[in-house]
Design a protein around this motif. Structure first.
Motif, short mmCIF file in Angstrom:
data_model
loop_
_atom_site.label_atom_id
_atom_site.label_comp_id
_atom_site.label_asym_id
_atom_site.label_seq_id
_atom_site.Cartn_x
_atom_site.Cartn_y
_atom_site.Cartn_z
N UNK A 34 -19.82 -11.38 -58.67
CA UNK A 34 -18.38 -11.42 -58.50
C UNK A 34 -17.96 -12.47 -57.50
N UNK A 35 -17.02 -13.32 -57.88
CA UNK A 35 -16.56 -14.41 -57.01
C UNK A 35 -15.13 -14.18 -56.53
N UNK A 36 -14.77 -12.91 -56.31
CA UNK A 36 -13.51 -12.62 -55.66
C UNK A 36 -13.66 -12.79 -54.16
N UNK A 37 -12.70 -12.31 -53.40
CA UNK A 37 -12.74 -12.51 -51.95
C UNK A 37 -13.96 -11.86 -51.31
N UNK A 38 -14.32 -10.65 -51.77
CA UNK A 38 -15.48 -9.97 -51.20
C UNK A 38 -16.76 -10.75 -51.52
N UNK A 39 -16.92 -11.15 -52.77
CA UNK A 39 -18.13 -11.86 -53.17
C UNK A 39 -18.27 -13.21 -52.50
N UNK A 40 -17.18 -13.96 -52.45
CA UNK A 40 -17.24 -15.28 -51.82
C UNK A 40 -17.49 -15.15 -50.32
N UNK A 41 -16.87 -14.14 -49.67
CA UNK A 41 -17.11 -13.92 -48.25
C UNK A 41 -18.57 -13.61 -47.98
N UNK A 42 -19.15 -12.73 -48.81
CA UNK A 42 -20.56 -12.37 -48.65
C UNK A 42 -21.47 -13.57 -48.88
N UNK A 43 -21.20 -14.31 -49.93
CA UNK A 43 -22.02 -15.48 -50.25
C UNK A 43 -21.94 -16.53 -49.15
N UNK A 44 -20.74 -16.75 -48.64
CA UNK A 44 -20.55 -17.72 -47.56
C UNK A 44 -21.38 -17.35 -46.34
N UNK A 45 -21.30 -16.08 -45.95
CA UNK A 45 -22.01 -15.62 -44.76
C UNK A 45 -23.52 -15.76 -44.93
N UNK A 46 -24.04 -15.38 -46.09
CA UNK A 46 -25.49 -15.46 -46.32
C UNK A 46 -25.95 -16.91 -46.46
N UNK A 47 -25.16 -17.72 -47.11
CA UNK A 47 -25.49 -19.14 -47.23
C UNK A 47 -25.58 -19.78 -45.85
N UNK A 48 -24.62 -19.43 -44.97
CA UNK A 48 -24.63 -19.99 -43.62
C UNK A 48 -25.74 -19.41 -42.76
N UNK A 227 -3.27 -18.19 -52.18
CA UNK A 227 -4.57 -17.89 -51.58
C UNK A 227 -5.66 -18.88 -51.99
N UNK A 228 -5.36 -19.74 -52.96
CA UNK A 228 -6.38 -20.65 -53.48
C UNK A 228 -7.04 -21.52 -52.40
N UNK A 229 -6.29 -22.10 -51.44
CA UNK A 229 -6.95 -22.92 -50.42
C UNK A 229 -8.02 -22.16 -49.63
N UNK A 230 -7.80 -20.87 -49.40
CA UNK A 230 -8.79 -20.08 -48.67
C UNK A 230 -10.04 -19.87 -49.51
N UNK A 231 -9.84 -19.52 -50.79
CA UNK A 231 -10.99 -19.33 -51.68
C UNK A 231 -11.79 -20.62 -51.80
N UNK A 232 -11.10 -21.74 -51.99
CA UNK A 232 -11.79 -23.03 -52.13
C UNK A 232 -12.60 -23.36 -50.89
N UNK A 271 -29.20 -7.83 -54.10
CA UNK A 271 -27.95 -8.19 -54.77
C UNK A 271 -26.79 -7.50 -54.07
N UNK A 272 -25.66 -8.18 -54.08
CA UNK A 272 -24.41 -7.60 -53.57
C UNK A 272 -23.44 -7.50 -54.73
N UNK A 273 -23.03 -6.27 -55.02
CA UNK A 273 -22.16 -5.99 -56.17
C UNK A 273 -20.71 -5.92 -55.70
N UNK A 274 -19.89 -6.84 -56.17
CA UNK A 274 -18.47 -6.83 -55.81
C UNK A 274 -17.61 -6.67 -57.07
N UNK A 275 -18.15 -6.00 -58.04
CA UNK A 275 -17.47 -5.78 -59.32
C UNK A 275 -16.26 -4.89 -59.10
N UNK A 276 -15.08 -5.22 -59.68
CA UNK A 276 -13.90 -4.39 -59.50
C UNK A 276 -14.12 -2.95 -59.94
#
Length: 489
Positions: A34-48, A227-232, A271-276
């Motif tokens: 899932x690439x919503x706010x939760x998924x992108x936030x999690x991925x960003x943190x782990x990537x960093x 919200x698009x600039x934040x997601x990007x 895995x991190x599940x952020x499915x609605x």
């Protein structure tokens, strides 16, 4: 520090699809679904934090239920558009400040009932007559008295009942709180606003739990640029696979295997599940082994509401210079609200926002019929309305990628279900607005649970490697991380 041999930690090739993608063996690996706010936030943190991360998203875009549309030539959020809680305590505040994103304040309070100041609202009856402001204020005070009276009912009830039932009991005990004529219609409009907050009808909203969420101070504001600039920004540099609809999640003590609709298979340490929540309820994704009964019960017990937007673009402004326009009626179902987006973005745009059963009924219409319906509601109060030149519709309830707008507490179910949905199972972690007991339905709720899941996942995976001190979260000016524990539309 001695490194463990990772080869004995991989899932056996014979249980994997031949069409498989493996993560590079040097770093711990995580699949975010899932690439919503939760998924992108999690991925960003782990990537960093030097993890290898892959994000699988069923849509052809990132953002999930955050969707900024540019069809009109300027940004319009079709999903979440408000920042609820304009304050430093909001976990999104550092990112908003760093990006310099403008906000248009729609109110300065944090009332659950309405995200506006009453003087910024213009209410009309269905004949187009303006409701006197004095009556709007008076009935607003009555509505608050009714809510306080329902709290007394709540304390007396051994079992949970709906908000609607509680109102009936209050009216029986205190008939002076009942209203007739125009006053009754205004009261129904207040109830409609409450239903819109939860994207559900009063007959399904829990009396015991409706006010369990935490409201951040500072009032509310609209994201002027969306919200698009934040997601990007959060998604920059991440490995995100769009059009990858997950169909199966297999977990084992030494890893996870995720299969998509196309047959592609991905393996990782966790895995991190952020499915609605709506998609989880549909059982279209197979968990192997099956999720524990308590987890399935949490998914079942939480409600998922529907709120939609019909965005109407005109050639000029012909409405009063207020934040919102409202239509009062005999029932909450017949009431309407229009957001005056011109105040925020300086374009002649009104947004019709149906919720609950009304939103579900409108989703059964064609796009043209739905837009005409919204325009007809507007014509009831402004007969001289200019013709529509463009329109946009959301269909969050029927969208297979969401199957609902956001979560709420159903009658007879525990608020603890949010926390139960969040609790990890082995190396499977969960995030999203429906896993936030404090901020369900909010963008900042989804975001904070993504960060929390990432941190819990990071610790577990590194402990399993015996390398807990090797990889630490990246910090500094170039990261988008903010404190862990801090659409609605």
């Amino acid at each position: 520090m001695e490194y463990k041999n990772r080869s004995n930690r991989q899932l056996r090739p014979d249980v994997c699809n031949s069409k498989i993608e493996r993560r590079h063996p040097i770093s711990p690996s995580v699949i975010v679904i899932g690439a919503g706010f939760a998924g992108i936030a999690a991925a960003r943190a782990l990537h960093d934090a030097s993890f290898q991360v892959i994000v699988l998203e069923s849509r052809d875009r990132t953002g999930g239920r955050v969707c900024t549309d540019y069809t009109f030539g300027f940004p319009v959020d079709m999903g979440a558009s408000w920042l609820h809680g304009v304050c430093n305590e909001n976990p999104l505040a550092p990112l908003i400040e760093r990006l310099g994103l403008p906000l248009y304040r729609t109110c300065n309070d944090n009332s659950v009932m309405y995200d506006h100041d009453l003087e910024r609202y213009a209410l009309f009856d269905t004949d187009g007559n303006r409701v006197p402001q004095e009556l709007v204020v008076k009935i607003g005070e009555v509505f608050e008295k009714i809510l306080k009276a329902t709290n007394e009912v709540r304390q007396e009830c051994n079992e949970d009942i709906s908000i609607q039932q509680a109102f009936s009991i209050v009216f029986e005990r205190r008939p002076e709180l009942k209203s007739e004529g125009l006053a009754h219609k205004v009261l129904q409009w207040y109830l409609c606003g409450m239903e819109g907050w939860f994207a559900a009808d009063a007959e399904t909203i829990s009396l015991k739990c409706w006010d369990k969420e935490v409201l951040l101070p500072g009032g509310n504001g609209i994201m002027v640029l969306g919200y698009r600039p934040m997601i990007n920004t959060l998604a920059k540099g991440l490995d995100i696979r769009l059009n990858h609809r997950v169909t199966e999640i297999f977990r084992h003590h030494n890893g996870v295997r995720v299969t998509t609709e196309s047959g592609s298979t991905f393996v990782a340490d966790a895995a991190i599940v952020t499915i609605p929540l709506g998609v989880l309820k549909s059982n279209t994704i197979k968990f192997e082994p099956r999720l524990p009964e308590w987890k399935e019960a949490a998914i079942s017990d939480l409600g998922v509401g529907v709120e939609n937007k019909i965005v109407m673009h005109f050639d000029k402004v012909f409405w009063p210079n207020v934040e919102f326009l409202g239509v009062v009626a005999d029932t909450s179902y017949g009431c309407s609200s229009f957001l005056n987006l011109h105040k925020a973005i300086n374009h002649p745009v009104l947004v019709y926002m149906p919720a609950g059963k009304l939103a579900q009924d409108i989703e059964k219409m064609s796009d043209e019929a739905a837009a005409n319906f919204a325009f007809m509601q507007l014509q009831k109060i402004l007969p001289g309305a200019s013709p529509l030149i463009q329109y946009l519709l959301s269909r969050w309830g029927s969208d297979p990628n969401s199957l609902g707008s956001y979560s709420y507490d159903k009658v007879g179910k525990s608020h603890d279900s949010y926390e139960k949905l969040r609790i990890p199972i082995d190396n499977l972690f969960f995030a999203g607005e429906a896993t936030s007991a404090l901020y369900p339905g909010f963008v900042h709720g989804a975001y904070s649970t993504g960060l929390q899941a990432a941190e819990n996942c990071r610790i577990r995976v590194l402990e399993s490697y015996g390398e807990h001190d090797v990889f630490e979260p990246a910090t500094g000016e170039n990261t988008a991380s903010v404190p862990l524990l801090i659409s609605k539309m």
